[in-house]
Scaffold this motif. Structure first.
Motif, PDB file in Angstrom:
ATOM      1  N   HIS A  74     -47.582  41.340 -79.948  1.00 16.69           N
ATOM      2  CA  HIS A  74     -46.231  41.286 -80.496  1.00 16.69           C
ATOM      3  C   HIS A  74     -46.171  40.442 -81.771  1.00 16.69           C
ATOM      4  N   GLY A  75     -47.324  39.961 -82.227  1.00 17.15           N
ATOM      5  CA  GLY A  75     -47.407  39.254 -83.495  1.00 17.15           C
ATOM      6  C   GLY A  75     -47.017  37.796 -83.460  1.00 17.15           C
ATOM      7  N   ASN A  76     -46.925  37.202 -82.289  1.00 22.30           N
ATOM      8  CA  ASN A  76     -46.515  35.804 -82.183  1.00 22.30           C
ATOM      9  C   ASN A  76     -47.716  34.952 -81.775  1.00 22.30           C
ATOM     10  N   ILE A  77     -48.425  34.446 -82.761  1.00 18.94           N
ATOM     11  CA  ILE A  77     -49.645  33.692 -82.506  1.00 18.94           C
ATOM     12  C   ILE A  77     -49.337  32.331 -81.875  1.00 18.94           C
ATOM     13  N   ALA A  78     -48.244  31.702 -82.270  1.00 21.04           N
ATOM     14  CA  ALA A  78     -47.894  30.382 -81.719  1.00 21.04           C
ATOM     15  C   ALA A  78     -47.636  30.476 -80.214  1.00 21.04           C
ATOM     16  N   ASN A  79     -46.852  31.456 -79.778  1.00 18.29           N
ATOM     17  CA  ASN A  79     -46.605  31.617 -78.344  1.00 18.29           C
ATOM     18  C   ASN A  79     -47.865  32.044 -77.607  1.00 18.29           C
ATOM     19  N   SER A  80     -48.713  32.824 -78.287  1.00 17.54           N
ATOM     20  CA  SER A  80     -49.986  33.223 -77.690  1.00 17.54           C
ATOM     21  C   SER A  80     -50.835  31.991 -77.408  1.00 17.54           C
ATOM     22  N   TRP A  81     -50.935  31.114 -78.381  1.00 17.60           N
ATOM     23  CA  TRP A  81     -51.719  29.883 -78.217  1.00 17.60           C
ATOM     24  C   TRP A  81     -51.123  29.006 -77.118  1.00 17.60           C
ATOM     25  N   HIS A  87     -65.873  58.501 -62.895  1.00 14.55           N
ATOM     26  CA  HIS A  87     -66.923  57.546 -62.527  1.00 14.55           C
ATOM     27  C   HIS A  87     -67.709  57.117 -63.764  1.00 14.55           C
ATOM     28  N   ARG A  88     -67.988  58.070 -64.649  1.00 15.44           N
ATOM     29  CA  ARG A  88     -68.771  57.759 -65.846  1.00 15.44           C
ATOM     30  C   ARG A  88     -68.001  56.866 -66.821  1.00 15.44           C
ATOM     31  N   TYR A  89     -66.715  57.107 -66.979  1.00 12.19           N
ATOM     32  CA  TYR A  89     -65.912  56.387 -67.967  1.00 12.19           C
ATOM     33  C   TYR A  89     -64.966  55.358 -67.356  1.00 12.19           C
ATOM     34  N   PHE A  90     -65.200  54.960 -66.106  1.00  7.03           N
ATOM     35  CA  PHE A  90     -64.268  54.073 -65.416  1.00  7.03           C
ATOM     36  C   PHE A  90     -64.007  52.774 -66.178  1.00  7.03           C
ATOM     37  N   GLU A  91     -65.061  52.081 -66.594  1.00  4.24           N
ATOM     38  CA  GLU A  91     -64.861  50.792 -67.270  1.00  4.24           C
ATOM     39  C   GLU A  91     -64.108  50.967 -68.586  1.00  4.24           C
ATOM     40  N   LEU A  92     -64.440  52.006 -69.326  1.00  2.00           N
ATOM     41  CA  LEU A  92     -63.752  52.265 -70.586  1.00  2.00           C
ATOM     42  C   LEU A  92     -62.275  52.567 -70.347  1.00  2.00           C
ATOM     43  N   ILE A  93     -61.981  53.407 -69.366  1.00  3.31           N
ATOM     44  CA  ILE A  93     -60.592  53.731 -69.025  1.00  3.31           C
ATOM     45  C   ILE A  93     -59.852  52.477 -68.572  1.00  3.31           C
ATOM     46  N   PHE A  94     -60.515  51.660 -67.762  1.00  5.02           N
ATOM     47  CA  PHE A  94     -59.900  50.433 -67.253  1.00  5.02           C
ATOM     48  C   PHE A  94     -59.494  49.500 -68.385  1.00  5.02           C
ATOM     49  N   TRP A  95     -60.414  49.222 -69.315  1.00  5.18           N
ATOM     50  CA  TRP A  95     -60.116  48.275 -70.397  1.00  5.18           C
ATOM     51  C   TRP A  95     -59.059  48.812 -71.347  1.00  5.18           C
ATOM     52  N   ILE A  96     -59.111  50.097 -71.652  1.00  9.21           N
ATOM     53  CA  ILE A  96     -58.094  50.673 -72.542  1.00  9.21           C
ATOM     54  C   ILE A  96     -56.723  50.630 -71.873  1.00  9.21           C
ATOM     55  N   ALA A  97     -56.662  50.953 -70.582  1.00 10.22           N
ATOM     56  CA  ALA A  97     -55.388  50.903 -69.858  1.00 10.22           C
ATOM     57  C   ALA A  97     -54.856  49.472 -69.785  1.00 10.22           C
ATOM     58  N   ALA A  98     -55.741  48.511 -69.554  1.00 11.01           N
ATOM     59  CA  ALA A  98     -55.318  47.112 -69.469  1.00 11.01           C
ATOM     60  C   ALA A  98     -54.767  46.624 -70.811  1.00 11.01           C
ATOM     61  N   ILE A  99     -55.458  46.948 -71.889  1.00  9.92           N
ATOM     62  CA  ILE A  99     -55.002  46.539 -73.222  1.00  9.92           C
ATOM     63  C   ILE A  99     -53.675  47.222 -73.556  1.00  9.92           C
ATOM     64  N   ALA A 100     -53.554  48.507 -73.223  1.00 10.42           N
ATOM     65  CA  ALA A 100     -52.306  49.226 -73.495  1.00 10.42           C
ATOM     66  C   ALA A 100     -51.150  48.628 -72.687  1.00 10.42           C
ATOM     67  N   ALA A 101     -51.403  48.290 -71.426  1.00 11.10           N
ATOM     68  CA  ALA A 101     -50.359  47.683 -70.592  1.00 11.10           C
ATOM     69  C   ALA A 101     -49.901  46.353 -71.181  1.00 11.10           C
ATOM     70  N   LEU A 102     -50.841  45.546 -71.657  1.00 12.69           N
ATOM     71  CA  LEU A 102     -50.469  44.264 -72.258  1.00 12.69           C
ATOM     72  C   LEU A 102     -49.754  44.453 -73.591  1.00 12.69           C
ATOM     73  N   ALA A 103     -50.124  45.488 -74.329  1.00 16.73           N
ATOM     74  CA  ALA A 103     -49.480  45.743 -75.625  1.00 16.73           C
ATOM     75  C   ALA A 103     -48.027  46.166 -75.447  1.00 16.73           C
ATOM     76  N   PHE A 104     -47.736  46.905 -74.384  1.00 17.39           N
ATOM     77  CA  PHE A 104     -46.375  47.392 -74.169  1.00 17.39           C
ATOM     78  C   PHE A 104     -45.537  46.484 -73.273  1.00 17.39           C
ATOM     79  N   ALA A 105     -46.159  45.478 -72.673  1.00 18.02           N
ATOM     80  CA  ALA A 105     -45.432  44.556 -71.800  1.00 18.02           C
ATOM     81  C   ALA A 105     -44.568  43.615 -72.629  1.00 18.02           C
ATOM     82  N   ASP A 106     -43.506  43.146 -72.013  1.00 22.45           N
ATOM     83  CA  ASP A 106     -42.625  42.176 -72.660  1.00 22.45           C
ATOM     84  C   ASP A 106     -43.025  40.785 -72.175  1.00 22.45           C
TER      85      ASP A 106
END
Length: 101
Positions: A60-67, A7-26
């Motif tokens: 994944h280092g692709n700024i053009a596709n990100s944009w 309960h105390r760290y929910f938002e922190l856990i949520f954002w870290i998990a979301a960023i990690a999921a996006l980092a490992f997603a294809d």
């Protein structure tokens, strides 16, 4: 005890998990399930659709596709990382995250 910590760290856990999921997603992989309410109703355009792909392309280092996926992906990643920084300072180190201003 675990419930209290979660309960105390929910938002922190949520954002870290979301960023990690996006980092490992294809981002070039097949389409996935979407939680977008506009897409569920049948609209073909949504102002937020593509943000996740944009952030994933950044990791994944692709700024053009990100944009191309969504132009707000770069600032959104910066805002999320700054929020994680604030939460770590506030929750982990017990310092006021806004005191630096």
């Amino acid at each position: 005890m675990i419930k209290k910590l979660f309960h105390r760290y929910f938002e922190l856990i949520f954002w870290i998990a979301a960023i990690a999921a996006l980092a490992f997603a294809d981002p070039a992989g097949p389409a996935h399930f979407s939680l977008c309410p506009f897409k569920a109703v049948g609209f073909t355009w949504c102002p937020g659709c593509g943000l996740g792909h944009s952030i994933s392309w950044l990791f994944h280092g692709n700024i053009a596709n990100s944009w191309h996926a969504h132009w707000l992906g770069i600032p959104a990643l910066g805002i999320i990382l700054y929020r994680i920084y604030q939460l770590v300072r506030l929750k982990v180190f017990n310092k006021n995250a806004l005191s630096a201003f």
